[in-house]
Scaffold this motif. Structure first.
Motif, PDB file in Angstrom:
ATOM      1  N   LYS B 156       0.672  -0.922  -0.249  1.00 43.20           N
ATOM      2  CA  LYS B 156       0.376   0.496  -0.094  1.00 43.20           C
ATOM      3  C   LYS B 156       0.667   1.328   0.136  1.00 43.20           C
ATOM      4  CE  LYS B 156      -4.238   1.601   1.881  1.00 43.20           C
ATOM      5  NZ  LYS B 156      -5.396   1.900   2.908  1.00 43.20           N
ATOM      6  N   PHE B 157       1.627   1.816   0.446  1.00 41.43           N
ATOM      7  CA  PHE B 157       2.934   2.249   1.108  1.00 41.43           C
ATOM      8  C   PHE B 157       3.279   2.122  -0.650  1.00 41.43           C
ATOM      9  CE2 PHE B 157       7.257   3.351   1.743  1.00 41.43           C
ATOM     10  CZ  PHE B 157       7.582   4.421   1.874  1.00 41.43           C
ATOM     11  N   LEU B 158       3.408   1.641  -1.062  1.00 34.06           N
ATOM     12  CA  LEU B 158       4.340   1.434  -2.282  1.00 34.06           C
ATOM     13  C   LEU B 158       4.286   2.682  -3.550  1.00 34.06           C
ATOM     14  CD1 LEU B 158       6.812  -1.710  -2.464  1.00 34.06           C
ATOM     15  CD2 LEU B 158       7.597  -0.020  -1.563  1.00 34.06           C
ATOM     16  N   MET B 159       2.701   1.564  -3.736  1.00 32.64           N
ATOM     17  CA  MET B 159       1.185   2.114  -4.742  1.00 32.64           C
ATOM     18  C   MET B 159       1.573   3.343  -5.007  1.00 32.64           C
ATOM     19  SD  MET B 159      -0.657  -0.368  -5.751  1.00 32.64           S
ATOM     20  CE  MET B 159      -1.950   0.691  -6.368  1.00 32.64           C
ATOM     21  N   ASP B 160       1.649   4.740  -4.564  1.00 30.91           N
ATOM     22  CA  ASP B 160       1.287   5.960  -4.881  1.00 30.91           C
ATOM     23  C   ASP B 160       3.014   6.028  -4.655  1.00 30.91           C
ATOM     24  OD1 ASP B 160       0.623   8.211  -5.683  1.00 30.91           O
ATOM     25  OD2 ASP B 160      -0.270   8.518  -4.160  1.00 30.91           O
ATOM     26  N   LEU B 161       3.796   5.692  -5.065  1.00 30.07           N
ATOM     27  CA  LEU B 161       5.393   7.222  -4.430  1.00 30.07           C
ATOM     28  C   LEU B 161       5.522   7.993  -5.881  1.00 30.07           C
ATOM     29  CD1 LEU B 161       8.002   3.622  -3.849  1.00 30.07           C
ATOM     30  CD2 LEU B 161       6.249   5.762  -2.322  1.00 30.07           C
ATOM     31  N   SER B 162       5.573   9.166  -4.971  1.00 29.03           N
ATOM     32  CA  SER B 162       5.773  10.748  -5.980  1.00 29.03           C
ATOM     33  C   SER B 162       7.794  10.029  -6.707  1.00 29.03           C
ATOM     34  CB  SER B 162       6.341  11.726  -5.055  1.00 29.03           C
ATOM     35  OG  SER B 162       7.676  11.683  -4.299  1.00 29.03           O
ATOM     36  N   ALA B 163       7.580  10.794  -7.593  1.00 34.48           N
ATOM     37  CA  ALA B 163       9.316  10.591  -7.956  1.00 34.48           C
ATOM     38  C   ALA B 163      10.669  10.894  -6.905  1.00 34.48           C
ATOM     39  CB  ALA B 163       9.619  11.962  -8.891  1.00 34.48           C
ATOM     40  N   GLU B 164      10.130  11.842  -6.138  1.00 31.63           N
ATOM     41  CA  GLU B 164      11.449  11.789  -4.932  1.00 31.63           C
ATOM     42  C   GLU B 164      11.532  10.355  -4.024  1.00 31.63           C
ATOM     43  OE1 GLU B 164       9.842  14.136  -5.743  1.00 31.63           O
ATOM     44  OE2 GLU B 164      10.468  15.475  -7.244  1.00 31.63           O
ATOM     45  N   ASP B 165      10.512   9.899  -3.975  1.00 30.45           N
ATOM     46  CA  ASP B 165      10.115   8.349  -3.310  1.00 30.45           C
ATOM     47  C   ASP B 165      10.510   7.484  -3.756  1.00 30.45           C
ATOM     48  OD1 ASP B 165       8.645   9.843  -1.048  1.00 30.45           O
ATOM     49  OD2 ASP B 165       6.609   9.721  -2.261  1.00 30.45           O
ATOM     50  N   VAL B 166      10.170   7.675  -5.882  1.00 22.10           N
ATOM     51  CA  VAL B 166      11.451   5.963  -6.015  1.00 22.10           C
ATOM     52  C   VAL B 166      12.612   6.485  -6.379  1.00 22.10           C
ATOM     53  CG1 VAL B 166      11.042   5.443  -8.649  1.00 22.10           C
ATOM     54  CG2 VAL B 166       9.443   5.946  -7.630  1.00 22.10           C
ATOM     55  N   ILE B 167      13.375   7.347  -6.063  1.00 23.73           N
ATOM     56  CA  ILE B 167      14.909   7.397  -6.305  1.00 23.73           C
ATOM     57  C   ILE B 167      15.009   7.060  -4.970  1.00 23.73           C
ATOM     58  CG2 ILE B 167      16.349   9.104  -5.598  1.00 23.73           C
ATOM     59  CD1 ILE B 167      16.180   9.521  -9.016  1.00 23.73           C
ATOM     60  N   LEU B 168      14.148   7.572  -3.694  1.00 24.85           N
ATOM     61  CA  LEU B 168      15.045   6.922  -2.576  1.00 24.85           C
ATOM     62  C   LEU B 168      14.633   5.660  -2.048  1.00 24.85           C
ATOM     63  CD1 LEU B 168      15.461   8.136   0.615  1.00 24.85           C
ATOM     64  CD2 LEU B 168      13.356   7.474   0.999  1.00 24.85           C
ATOM     65  N   MET B 169      13.878   4.826  -2.945  1.00 25.05           N
ATOM     66  CA  MET B 169      13.662   3.358  -2.711  1.00 25.05           C
ATOM     67  C   MET B 169      14.274   2.079  -3.289  1.00 25.05           C
ATOM     68  SD  MET B 169      10.928   2.431  -0.712  1.00 25.05           S
ATOM     69  CE  MET B 169      11.202   4.514   0.108  1.00 25.05           C
ATOM     70  N   MET B 170      14.975   2.991  -4.439  1.00 30.89           N
ATOM     71  CA  MET B 170      15.770   2.683  -5.584  1.00 30.89           C
ATOM     72  C   MET B 170      17.468   2.975  -4.834  1.00 30.89           C
ATOM     73  SD  MET B 170      13.969   3.805  -9.304  1.00 30.89           S
ATOM     74  CE  MET B 170      15.792   2.556 -10.070  1.00 30.89           C
ATOM     75  N   LYS B 171      18.010   3.772  -4.358  1.00 25.99           N
ATOM     76  CA  LYS B 171      18.740   4.110  -2.856  1.00 25.99           C
ATOM     77  C   LYS B 171      18.503   3.092  -2.245  1.00 25.99           C
ATOM     78  CE  LYS B 171      20.070   8.862  -4.157  1.00 25.99           C
ATOM     79  NZ  LYS B 171      19.893  10.021  -3.888  1.00 25.99           N
TER      80      LYS B 171
END
Lengths: 285, 285
Positions: B156-171
């Motif tokens: 549920k947390f992963l569903m709606d990530l912003s561009a910045e969130d995606v960068i953070l998750m990928m890091k």
């Protein structure tokens, strides 16, 4: 006072008819687009302003947008009185006999911030047209043969084309007479070789730019069909038009526009690949 | 009889729980995916069959798909009896401590031939997730730190990530401990340099292929987090998975997948560009 007239060569968008305000052109190569009241006009104005003041846009990309000359209040096309207009370059204005095609790019013409009502309307149109299937749709095209036969398929017919239909329309667009059953493709490489070059420049930018997302925006292609006009026969013109639905990119590339653009590029390549070597070398400028 | 167990490393898709049939793995590196009754299972089976028999698919592209071993009837994960399963390569099976991320590619997870009900459900999810905005969404990710801390953000947390969130998750995905607030990115270039290479191979194919359109399909990335396992630390693995919604391309490229793939590529490049030169040269294999 400015002498304005209704353009012959407009193939898509709101057209000037009795009771509806449409665009106008003057003799000096300017195109007057009525500022729509629903916020779209001011949105497009804001886009042009930010485009031409943003130092991140490279000059070879700015060349793919129409020149912009601000706003001006002029007599509306229906004679109903004065109305504010966006004033920009008349892309077909410099041509003796322009052939024009409008590719509306993107399988989705709405953006997430749109109203539910607008999304519903756009989604219906995207599904009923070739947008969802091909990533773009032909919004309009027009050419006049040397014997003065006008070829301008109806919008309704253009809406839902298959891949094969699009190839046929793109071939007819570069043929001496669009109304002929068998397209002769005499202008194919003179038009699509430079068009492909410009689209690849645009693609390269769309692969990296995270400034704008362009919804419901078109790639306009114009070329000179009057072969006596040697000045103009050299190069087809590619311009992006219609920016009433451009939004902030929020950190991501415009994957919707880019996908549709790549699809259009593939079609251009397929048309070029379908020509014999003779045709290509024969019709090069 | 085959000894099958429920996989630890699955991050997305239907998971084995009491009362729900989920996938299974064996000791020899095979993954057993229950054949869904609603046509999706037979659709995926048909896709694998046509993929591996189509001479137009280049071998470097076939390498990006899991090996496929047909179907087999085995005891279902919930003990409810025998059930047909698709048998394919267990992508995480060869790793000692695999870190796994699942990127569901495309802003649109439905295709035009889907039912109205299915389109409505998918469109809602695409709009509520980052799919519409970014062209893909992270369906799941998982890694276990050397000190045995599991990091697996909720779906549920992963569903709606912003561009910045995606960068953070990928890091975080390429850091020693995903649970740490500040990602150390120690595996970043060891993972994302080869991943970028593979994604660019894939992109090149998607720019031209008019065979399949992949809806609701994922790019899975797996790398070895156990640094003692030298065999596996060399190269991260990239595979396409989930083909229950692959349809015929009908003459056009898959602009929806390609757009999302280009967006993911831009994120990978951004993560790599954000690393210092020291980190890149330091963590190269």
């Amino acid at each position: 006072m400015l002498k304005l007239k209704i353009p012959d060569h407009q193939v898509a968008g709101h057209q000037a008819k009795t009771g509806i305000i449409g665009p106008l052109i003057d003799d000096s190569g300017k195109f007057y687009k009525p500022l729509q009241d629903d916020g779209r006009g001011s949105h497009e104005l804001a886009f042009y302003t930010s485009l031409y003041s943003d130092p991140r846009i490279p000059s070879n990309i700015l060349n793919l947008f129409p020149n912009f000359h601000g706003t001006q209040v002029v007599e509306a096309s229906d004679g109903s009185g004065l109305h504010p207009h966006l004033v920009m370059e008349d892309i077909a204005g410099n041509f003796t006999n322009p052939a024009v095609v409008d590719f509306k790019i993107g399988s989705r013409t709405w953006h997430p911030q749109s109203s539910e009502d607008y999304i519903r309307k756009c989604l219906k149109k995207d599904r009923e047209s070739s947008s969802i299937k091909l990533g773009f749709r032909i919004s309009g095209l027009r050419s006049v043969s040397p014997s003065n036969q006008c070829w301008q398929p109806q919008r309704k017919f253009l809406m839902d084309l298959s891949a094969e239909d699009v190839i046929l329309m793109m071939k007819k667009f570069v043929s001496s007479d669009g109304n002929a059953d068998e397209p002769d493709c005499v202008f194919a490489s003179r038009v699509y070789v430079p068009v492909l070059e410009e689209l690849l420049v645009l693609k390269k930018w769309f692969e990296v730019q995270t400034i704008f997302h362009f919804y419901s925006c078109s790639v306009l292609v114009v070329y000179e069909k009057d072969e006596k006009d040697e000045k103009r026969t050299a190069r087809a013109v590619v311009k992006l038009v219609d920016f009433a639905h451009v939004v902030d990119a929020k950190g991501a590339i415009d994957h919707n526009f880019l996908g549709g653009l790549c699809s259009l590029i593939k079609f251009v390549k397929d048309v070029l690949a379908g020509l014999g070597d003779f045709e290509i070398s024969n019709s090069k400028p």
